[in-house]
Design a protein around this motif. Structure first.
Motif, mmCIF file in Angstrom:
data_model
loop_
_atom_site.group_PDB
_atom_site.id
_atom_site.type_symbol
_atom_site.label_atom_id
_atom_site.label_comp_id
_atom_site.label_asym_id
_atom_site.label_seq_id
_atom_site.Cartn_x
_atom_site.Cartn_y
_atom_site.Cartn_z
ATOM 1 N N ALA A 1 0.818 -1.213 0.000
ATOM 2 C CA ALA A 1 0.000 0.000 0.000
ATOM 3 C C ALA A 1 0.852 1.264 0.000
ATOM 4 O O ALA A 1 0.535 2.233 -0.696
ATOM 5 N N VAL A 2 1.927 1.268 0.775
ATOM 6 C CA VAL A 2 2.755 2.469 0.922
ATOM 7 C C VAL A 2 3.603 2.729 -0.309
ATOM 8 O O VAL A 2 3.715 3.867 -0.776
ATOM 9 N N THR A 3 4.225 1.679 -0.856
ATOM 10 C CA THR A 3 5.151 1.876 -1.976
ATOM 11 C C THR A 3 4.499 1.703 -3.335
ATOM 12 O O THR A 3 4.995 2.233 -4.338
ATOM 13 N N GLY A 4 3.395 0.948 -3.403
ATOM 14 C CA GLY A 4 2.780 0.651 -4.693
ATOM 15 C C GLY A 4 3.573 -0.343 -5.500
ATOM 16 O O GLY A 4 3.257 -0.615 -6.666
ATOM 17 N N LEU A 5 4.609 -0.929 -4.893
ATOM 18 C CA LEU A 5 5.476 -1.894 -5.581
ATOM 19 C C LEU A 5 5.151 -3.311 -5.117
ATOM 20 O O LEU A 5 4.905 -3.551 -3.932
ATOM 21 N N THR A 6 5.153 -4.240 -6.031
ATOM 22 C CA THR A 6 4.792 -5.622 -5.701
ATOM 23 C C THR A 6 6.008 -6.547 -5.560
ATOM 24 O O THR A 6 5.844 -7.733 -5.321
ATOM 25 N N GLY A 7 7.212 -6.004 -5.697
ATOM 26 C CA GLY A 7 8.410 -6.853 -5.649
ATOM 27 C C GLY A 7 8.888 -7.159 -4.253
ATOM 28 O O GLY A 7 10.107 -7.204 -3.991
ATOM 29 N N ILE A 8 7.962 -7.403 -3.325
ATOM 30 C CA ILE A 8 8.338 -7.630 -1.937
ATOM 31 C C ILE A 8 9.080 -8.959 -1.746
ATOM 32 O O ILE A 8 9.962 -9.074 -0.903
ATOM 33 N N SER A 9 8.739 -9.981 -2.540
ATOM 34 C CA SER A 9 9.410 -11.276 -2.388
ATOM 35 C C SER A 9 10.890 -11.169 -2.734
ATOM 36 O O SER A 9 11.755 -11.679 -2.016
ATOM 37 N N ILE A 10 11.209 -10.492 -3.851
ATOM 38 C CA ILE A 10 12.605 -10.337 -4.234
ATOM 39 C C ILE A 10 13.318 -9.425 -3.242
ATOM 40 O O ILE A 10 14.524 -9.565 -3.007
ATOM 41 N N ALA A 11 12.581 -8.503 -2.626
ATOM 42 C CA ALA A 11 13.173 -7.638 -1.603
ATOM 43 C C ALA A 11 13.583 -8.466 -0.389
ATOM 44 O O ALA A 11 14.660 -8.249 0.182
#
Length: 505
Positions: A51-61
């Motif tokens: 929600a905060v970043t609008g980015l979906t790459g949390i798994s790779i993060a």
């Protein structure tokens, strides 16, 4: 003999040592993983990050952060083989970069971990209150529920560390089972479509990437605490190393998999859903497959995940306080443990008192426990820990430059240098994105106060160490030595230095 007979009663019932040989690899992993709070991260941090970043790459993060921390751990656990001290960061920085910087870091550590601890109280109360209304028809104030958990944590804090380990093991296994079960339910959902977005490395660069990485770092907070229990571990040289690497690996795989499964099953508007549904997103996506009962179980274990985090952070904080008290950096009373259980009683009671004050202050002022206590506290604490990890990575290099014996070049120089560079970059991104992380406007009070508070405490601790150096050289010489401190059983310490400072005015 005469010294023993004239010793004050309160002193005779306490000792200067933590309990020995109480914890194996599994027990230390339970403490570490409980601080990391898997279900809280997967259901709370991941949707918030979306929600905060609008980015979906949390798994790779999560994977990227795990690799950085694994490299950091090479030098970190190598140093643990030479230094067994419940002060962890404090001890390592003291011996690697100098005593004043070590004391400054210890004050930052106390603030950061207390932020996490207090945040857990607010999170539990705010999330449990509507659930109790739904489940039992009870209208209970958030602070009442927070105080119940506070009391439980306070009692466990003065018991044997092994008892705490067993409680954490039970809670942790339950929440990990829920994370795995709900993630597989996502995979078998009719809406599931394997998405490559969570694994896209392109999201690690560009706008918002700093905030995304820091969100991922927050999920690993606690991994570094394996060394806090080194004095209480069986065969610390092997236990600490194995527990650290196991924790990082388990966290990365569990979080990365759960985030990928949830995003893949949530649909194309996963960011919008994360903003609207918050922590419920993780449970809602899987509920169609598992049914309403599973949804309630998931919510219940989300609460126990917060309780486990409270217990773990309480133990961490009390041991930091014990370490500082044992060496005279804080009042000597904090450096005492209860014979038999080895619990750092006074450090534990001090943390309980601080937690109680925080709950009461928030309740009286009517402040939002979810945003102002849970979200802000957890985010700020994560920044503090990231700063400490970065400084400690530099300290590892400094220590092995002075004490190269017993370790190869990779452990002494190679891995620490690489991790230091990467961690400094991550710390810069965290500070640069602090407003985004807190959900406030750049330049607003929270965005300024949070990093400034760490800087002020660091400088205050550094100045206190310099006062000790001039007023009580014996105490100063023992900083960072832990049980080997030449002043562990005397020397005045905090009180003597304070008196000396007052006399000089």
């Amino acid at each position: 003999m005469s010294t023993t007979s004239t010793q004050p009663p309160e002193q005779s019932q306490l000792s200067n040592a933590l309990a020995r040989d109480r914890l194996g690899v599994a027990a230390v992993v339970f403490f570490v993983m409980s601080a990391a709070a898997p279900l809280t991260v997967v259901a709370g941090v991941v949707p918030t990050g979306l929600a905060v970043t609008g980015l979906t790459g949390i798994s790779i993060a999560f994977v990227a952060v795990a690799l950085v921390l694994a490299i950091f751990a090479v030098g970190y656990v190598a140093m643990a083989r030479h230094i067994a001290n419940a002060g962890a960061f404090y001890a390592y920085i003291s011996q690697g970069l100098g005593r004043p910087l070590g004391v400054g870091a210890s004050w930052v550590a106390l603030l950061a971990y207390n932020m996490f601890q207090i945040a857990s109280y607010g999170g539990f109360g705010a999330i449990a209150a509507p659930l109790f209304s739904d489940w039992f028809g009870l209208d209970v104030k958030w602070w009442v529920l927070a105080l119940i958990c506070w009391a439980l944590t306070a009692v466990l804090g003065v018991l044997d560390v092994a008892v705490n380990g067993k409680v954490l093991a039970t809670l942790l296994v339950a929440e990990i089972v829920v994370v795995i079960a709900f993630s597989f339910a996502d995979i078998f959902s009719p809406n599931f479509s394997a998405s490559s977005a969570p694994l896209d490395p392109g999201t690690l660069v560009g706008a918002g990437s700093g905030a995304l990485l820091v969100m991922a770092v927050t999920g690993f907070v606690g991994f570094e605490q394996s060394v806090v229990f080194s004095e209480e571990s069986r065969d610390p040289r092997r236990t600490v190393s194995r527990a650290t690497y196991l924790s990082v690996a388990i966290i990365a795989v569990l979080y990365g998999f759960a985030a990928w499964a949830m995003i893949s099953a949530a649909g194309d508007d996963v960011v919008g859903r994360a903003a609207n549904e918050g922590p419920d997103l993780f449970f809602n996506v899987a509920s169609d497959q598992l049914g309403g009962a599973a949804l309630h179980i998931g919510h219940a274990l989300f609460l126990t995940s917060l309780i486990a985090a409270m217990i773990s952070f309480h133990n961490i904080i009390s041991r930091y306080t014990f370490s500082l008290g044992r060496e005279g950096v804080l009042p000597r009373a904090f450096g005492k443990t209860v014979p038999g259980t080895g619990a750092p009683k006074n450090g534990s009671l001090a943390q309980s008192a601080l937690g109680l004050i925080a709950i009461v202050v928030y309740a009286v002022n009517g402040w939002d426990p979810l945003v102002n206590m849970f979200f802000w506290g957890g985010t700020a604490g994560g920044l503090g820990v990231l700063i400490l990890v970065s400084i400690t990575s530099i300290a590892v290099i400094g220590y092995f430059l002075k004490h190269p014996e017993g370790e190869d070049v990779w452990h002494r120089i190679g891995a620490p240098v690489i991790s230091t560079i990467l961690l400094i970059i991550m710390t810069y991104l965290a500070i640069d994105n602090i407003a985004t992380l807190l959900g406030v406007e750049p330049g607003s009070a929270p965005a300024i106060v949070v990093p400034l508070s760490f800087a002020v405490l660091f400088v205050a601790g550094l100045l206190w160490a310099l006062i000790l150096r001039s007023s009580n050289p014996q105490v100063y010489a023992g900083i960072g030595l832990g049980a080997r401190s030449a002043t562990a059983t005397g020397g005045g310490g905090f009180s003597a230095a304070l008196a000396s400072t007052e006399e000089s005015k």
